[in-house]
Scaffold this motif. Structure first.
Motif, mmCIF file in Angstrom:
data_model
loop_
_atom_site.group_PDB
_atom_site.id
_atom_site.type_symbol
_atom_site.label_atom_id
_atom_site.label_comp_id
_atom_site.label_asym_id
_atom_site.label_seq_id
_atom_site.Cartn_x
_atom_site.Cartn_y
_atom_site.Cartn_z
ATOM 1 N N ASN A 1 3.010 -1.259 -10.300
ATOM 2 C CA ASN A 1 2.838 -0.519 -9.054
ATOM 3 C C ASN A 1 3.783 0.674 -8.974
ATOM 4 N N ASP B 1 3.560 -6.546 -3.858
ATOM 5 C CA ASP B 1 2.369 -5.944 -4.446
ATOM 6 C C ASP B 1 1.642 -6.979 -5.300
ATOM 7 N N SER B 2 0.639 -6.523 -6.009
ATOM 8 C CA SER B 2 -0.200 -7.461 -6.770
ATOM 9 C C SER B 2 0.551 -8.088 -7.947
#
Length: 667
Positions: A9, A461-462
């Motif tokens: 990210n 985040d992912s």
């Protein structure tokens, strides 16, 4: 083919995703690979707005021959220092111990277990290739030498910034303050402001301390230099006169040529500094800088979720500063008949005023506003004129290719910006600043603070969830306490207090009497470090020490005060060694020597009293108030009749009917 950084990210990591280097992000997979293959690790650390990081990427990490060397003999790991400041601290300390220097890009070669054996900052391509080959050969032929050196270096890292536990003095002495100030003043640059050095960094906390010291000690010479410095900085090229906001530093000694990256943490602190300087000496330039910098942050750095982004790059179109500079023809085309005055005001020339031919960085003299009077403008008319001219140029500049935006939202940096907004609201009484501050505070509360008051470093985040570090907690507590003092809404102080308790639980070592930078529950690195010395941002330990004392006084909590007093006593002997590196600690010394004015405002006029109080410059104060409160200083003082009380050392004055009466007692 893209390497593993393509899935990250962080903008900085993504910038390296197409390098032929087989970069991996920091994590178990990379570390396990190094151990299993018995390969040395390259830990390369930087950030997205770092100009020399970009240069080394172009010269070395995009070079096929160098990349083959890195891939063959090493496990290359790329780290965003803003995402993992804990890792950066460890390896920055290693490089400083090895080279007596530091900075970014930071490149460290380590054993398969992560212990460093060689490091530096920027390397030219040829030099980097030579280093890679020599270290790889040593690891193959003399691994015992590398391991022995790693042992010694790692012990040095673990011991750095560890301080002995000192007895708390019965009282600190003014002679101690003089011993700190005398060598500090010898560093002042009387010609260009700041210190005798280049490059020059704004160092907001240095000037905040010196401003407060100069007023409390009635040191007119230092006070004059502080204001001279602030005016030089705000007039120089380090300040973006068109769009607002400050660059990270000036490459020269005159504040002329900036390193053009704009960082949220600098600007948050500089908003606070210029607002406080205006409160002490209401210079129109300070107000202009605060207003324009907040407008820049709101326009260019604010996300839809009311969090602020981290940084803007120095480069656009691969050229440093291209977005921010002008040639004289552009100015004349955009401004028409208004161009001549603007050109004179900002020292724009046909030849250009820096190394790029015909290119100008906008700078003005600190007394440039005299041109306004000569041209027939009064102060108010001149501000309106400047605003309209700058808008024309900003609208024109918007059509250029913008510098890259680092969209990370970091807890610490948001808290610093939040604190700046609160300071600006109190001093300039602009409701929109408070509204923006409250929205940002809600972002911190909802996105980064869990129900148990543990914090995240940035929104999840992912890929991963990064637990908060000490500075995330310390500066969020600082901002929420400030929000209470501005609004008298106790929920902000309650959150700050709960965060403080969680900070003690996660970061405080009651045996060593110190706070560590990473939590006890965090990933274990080769060293768990304390952060004591103040830098461009005050150290996380000095910041938490301030809040322990402040909330200790507000809540009458002896435990907080005792921890703060011990922390300060441990650091105190170090302050004399180099005051500039302990400026936030030195502010605590001022409060020890000059006392802290605890001002309680009660009744229906408490808010009006607070606004009137903020017309006066009282650097050593905390303010509490309202008509309903559980705070000890406000108990039994909350009738409808509005009163002001001054308390010091657990003793309060008689109730005062006006702020003017209160000020007489303080003076």
């Amino acid at each position: 083919m893209a390497n593993q950084l393509q899935f990250e990210n962080s903008p900085y990591l993504k910038q390296h995703a197409l390098n032929p280097v087989h970069w991996m992000p920091w994590g178990e997979e990379a570390l396990k690979k190094a151990q299993e293959e018995n390969k040395l690790i390259i830990i390369s650390i930087g950030y997205s707005a770092c100009h020399w990081c970009h240069v080394m990427e172009r010269e070395s990490f995009e070079n096929d021959v160098i990349s083959q060397t890195m891939n063959k003999f090493y496990v290359p790991i790329k780290i965003d220092r803003e995402e993992r400041p804990d890792i950066d601290q460890v390896y920055m300390t290693a490089v400083q111990l090895m080279t007596n220097a530091g900075g970014w890009p930071l490149n460290c070669i380590c054993l398969p277990d992560g212990r460093p054996i060689y490091g530096g900052t920027y390397f030219k391509a040829h030099d980097w290739q030579n280093v890679l080959i020599q270290i790889a050969r040593m690891w193959e032929e003399q691994p015992a030498v590398a391991m022995e050196y790693a042992d010694k270096l790692t012990k040095g890292i673990q011991q750095s910034e560890r301080l002995p536990i000192n007895a708390i003095p019965e009282q600190y002495k003014f002679d101690d303050l003089n011993d700190i100030i005398k060598p500090w003043k010898e560093l002042f640059d009387p010609r260009d402001g700041g210190y005798h050095r280049s490059p020059k960094f704004p160092l907001p906390n240095n000037w905040l301390f010196l401003l407060r010291y100069a007023v409390l000690a009635q040191d007119t010479e230092t006070l004059s230099h502080v204001h001279f410095t602030l005016q030089k900085i705000a007039s120089g090229g380090i300040y973006d006169h068109i769009g607002g906001g400050f660059a990270r530093y000036s490459v020269d000694s005159e504040w002329h040529v900036p390193h053009f990256e704009k960082m949220l943490y600098d600007n948050g602190q500089l908003i606070s500094l210029y607002a406080e300087a205006y409160q002490q000496q209401p210079h129109p330039l300070y107000k202009r800088v605060v207003e324009e910098t907040i407008a820049w942050a709101q326009r260019e750095m604010l996300a839809p979720n009311n969090g602020f982004y981290a940084a803007l790059d120095a480069d656009s179109e691969g050229v440093e500063g291209k977005f921010y500079t002008f040639d004289i023809a552009e100015i004349k085309t955009v401004l028409g008949e208004d161009a001549d005055l603007f050109i004179a005001y900002y020292n724009i020339t046909v030849e250009g005023n820096w190394e790029e031919e015909k290119t100008n960085i906008l700078i003005c003299d600190i007394d440039a506003d005299k041109m306004a009077k000569e041209a027939g403008y009064n102060t108010e008319e001149w501000e309106i004129y400047l605003e309209s001219i700058k808008k024309k140029l900003n609208d024109y500049r918007k059509n250029r290719i913008h510098p890259g935006l680092d969209h990370k939202q970091l807890a610490t940096w948001n808290a610093l910006l939040l604190n700046g907004l609160i300071d600006a609201y109190r001093i300039f009484d602009k409701k929109e600043y408070l509204e923006l501050a409250l929205r940002n505070a809600e972002f911190l509360k909802s996105e980064l603070i869990a129900d148990d008051f543990s914090m995240l470093h940035q929104p999840k985040d992912s890929n991963r969830s990064i637990p908060g570090f000490l500075d995330d907690y310390a500066f969020t507590i600082t901002a929420f306490t400030a929000l209470y003092e501005a609004t008298f809404e106790e929920k902000w102080l309650q959150i700050a207090t709960s965060l403080l308790d969680k900070t003690i639980e996660l970061f405080y070592d009651s045996y060593e009497k110190t706070f560590y930078y990473s939590a006890s529950s965090a990933e274990k690195l080769i060293a768990r470090k304390s952060e004591v010395m103040d830098n461009v941002i005050p150290s996380s330990t000095s910041a938490i020490c301030h809040q322990l004392k402040k909330i200790g006084l507000l809540a009458d909590n002896e435990k907080y005060i005792a921890i703060s007093d011990q922390l300060f006593a441990n650091v105190f002997p170090q302050i004399k060694t180099y005051g500039s590196a302990y400026s936030n600690w030195a502010i605590l010394l001022l409060e020890e020597l000059y006392g802290c004015n605890e001002i309680a405002l009660t009744g229906d006029d408490a808010h009006a009293f607070r606004k009137e109080l903020d017309h006066y410059y009282i650097p050593n104060k905390i303010v509490l108030g309202g008509t309903k409160s559980s705070l000890p200083l406000l108990l039994n003082r909350q009738g409808l009749n509005s009163k002001a009380y001054l308390c010091r050392n657990k003793t309060c004055s008689l109730p005062q009917n006006t702020i003017a009466e209160l000020i007489k007692i303080i003076e």
